[in-house]
Motif scaffolding. Sequence first.
Motif, PDB file in Angstrom:
ATOM      1  N   ASN A   1     -16.857 -14.664   0.146  1.00 32.83           N
ATOM      2  CA  ASN A   1     -17.567 -15.752  -0.451  1.00 32.83           C
ATOM      3  C   ASN A   1     -18.197 -15.153  -1.824  1.00 32.83           C
ATOM      4  O   ASN A   1     -17.823 -14.112  -2.385  1.00 32.83           O
ATOM      5  CB  ASN A   1     -18.590 -16.454   0.544  1.00 32.83           C
TER       6      ASN A   1
ATOM      7  N   THR B   1     -17.483 -14.253   5.918  1.00 30.49           N
ATOM      8  CA  THR B   1     -18.316 -15.128   6.790  1.00 30.49           C
ATOM      9  C   THR B   1     -18.042 -14.966   8.174  1.00 30.49           C
ATOM     10  O   THR B   1     -16.881 -14.619   8.524  1.00 30.49           O
ATOM     11  CB  THR B   1     -18.391 -16.666   6.301  1.00 30.49           C
TER      12      THR B   1
ATOM     13  N   GLU C   1     -17.551 -17.147  10.256  1.00 31.20           N
ATOM     14  CA  GLU C   1     -16.409 -18.202  10.568  1.00 31.20           C
ATOM     15  C   GLU C   1     -15.127 -17.748  10.167  1.00 31.20           C
ATOM     16  O   GLU C   1     -14.139 -17.768  10.861  1.00 31.20           O
ATOM     17  CB  GLU C   1     -16.998 -19.622   9.905  1.00 31.20           C
ATOM     18  N   VAL C   2     -14.966 -16.961   9.199  1.00 33.06           N
ATOM     19  CA  VAL C   2     -13.801 -16.632   8.776  1.00 33.06           C
ATOM     20  C   VAL C   2     -13.392 -15.450   9.546  1.00 33.06           C
ATOM     21  O   VAL C   2     -12.427 -15.326  10.123  1.00 33.06           O
ATOM     22  CB  VAL C   2     -13.994 -16.101   7.199  1.00 33.06           C
TER      23      VAL C   2
ATOM     24  N   ASN D   1     -14.405 -21.005  -0.996  1.00 32.77           N
ATOM     25  CA  ASN D   1     -14.722 -19.678  -0.282  1.00 32.77           C
ATOM     26  C   ASN D   1     -16.083 -19.638   0.087  1.00 32.77           C
ATOM     27  O   ASN D   1     -16.520 -18.775   1.127  1.00 32.77           O
ATOM     28  CB  ASN D   1     -14.246 -18.586  -1.344  1.00 32.77           C
TER      29      ASN D   1
ATOM     30  N   SER E   1     -16.138 -21.185   4.094  1.00 32.87           N
ATOM     31  CA  SER E   1     -15.268 -20.586   4.738  1.00 32.87           C
ATOM     32  C   SER E   1     -14.070 -21.478   4.731  1.00 32.87           C
ATOM     33  O   SER E   1     -13.347 -21.620   5.951  1.00 32.87           O
ATOM     34  CB  SER E   1     -16.118 -20.571   6.340  1.00 32.87           C
TER      35      SER E   1
ATOM     36  N   ALA F   1     -11.238 -20.009   7.107  1.00 35.79           N
ATOM     37  CA  ALA F   1     -11.302 -20.476   8.649  1.00 35.79           C
ATOM     38  C   ALA F   1     -11.076 -21.907   8.831  1.00 35.79           C
ATOM     39  O   ALA F   1     -10.222 -22.056   9.747  1.00 35.79           O
ATOM     40  CB  ALA F   1     -12.974 -20.201   8.978  1.00 35.79           C
TER      41      ALA F   1
END
Length: 269
Positions: free
Chosen positions: A16, A22, A24-25, A254, A257, A260
């Motif tokens: 990011n 993150t 989530e990613v 980005n 996420s 993801a």
Amino acid sequence: MSIKLIAVDIDGTLLNSQRQVTPEVFQAIQDAKAAGVKVVIATGRPIPGVLPLLEELNLNQDGDYVITFNGGLVQETSTGNELIRETLSYEDYLDIEVLANKLGVHSHAITKDGIYTSNRNIGRYTVHESTLVHMPIYYRTPEEVADKEFVKAMYIDEPEILDAAIAKLPQEFYDRFTIVKSTPFYLEILKKTANKGIAVTHLAEKLSLTKEETMAIGDEENDRAMLEVVGSPVVMENGNPEIKKIAKYITKSNDESGVAYAIRKWVLD
């Protein structure tokens, strides 16, 4: 046919705006790995600038691969065994250096171990690159680097200075090298046979995967080559508008996420 290989760019894509992965990613990549999908970092960075991420994402295990130097180097992450290593010749380096001086733009060249510049007044973007990729800077004259294996050279300067230099690049350079602009202040110059697309194709062939089983996620011009060779090219919402034109899918930014989101929607769903 299901996706079995995902090539993921780093800056502006995986990370990011705070240059972080993150949660989530992170979790999406772990879930993809658990499902048997190869997740491969594909970046312009040299290997030292990727090692912390490979460790953070658990992509440094047996069977994992990484693409660095915009395709100039492909290797197994656990052993360091090289599948592809494309380097510039000393003559290439000298010609790139001479042209940089002629165009009035800062430059440096990078080996697997360090950043070398002949600019006595070292450009601030050389310092930026050193910090970003965790590599030392060496001031050396062109005569002092005849024995170095440079994987890529870079013209690095303020965007307006760099753009003016790019406008004056001779066609012979485009015919001779792979030339990609990765940020407004970075122009990367590699051996003609080195780019992310060639690297991804070679890796897919090694893994006996078809084009339809491959995906790439990126945001900038240096991602074009890999986006063009995969079955599912994904571009970030924050990506270059010209690169979005070749996307099959546009994912979230980005900072949202987007990697993801792409993995869950078009790979794991």
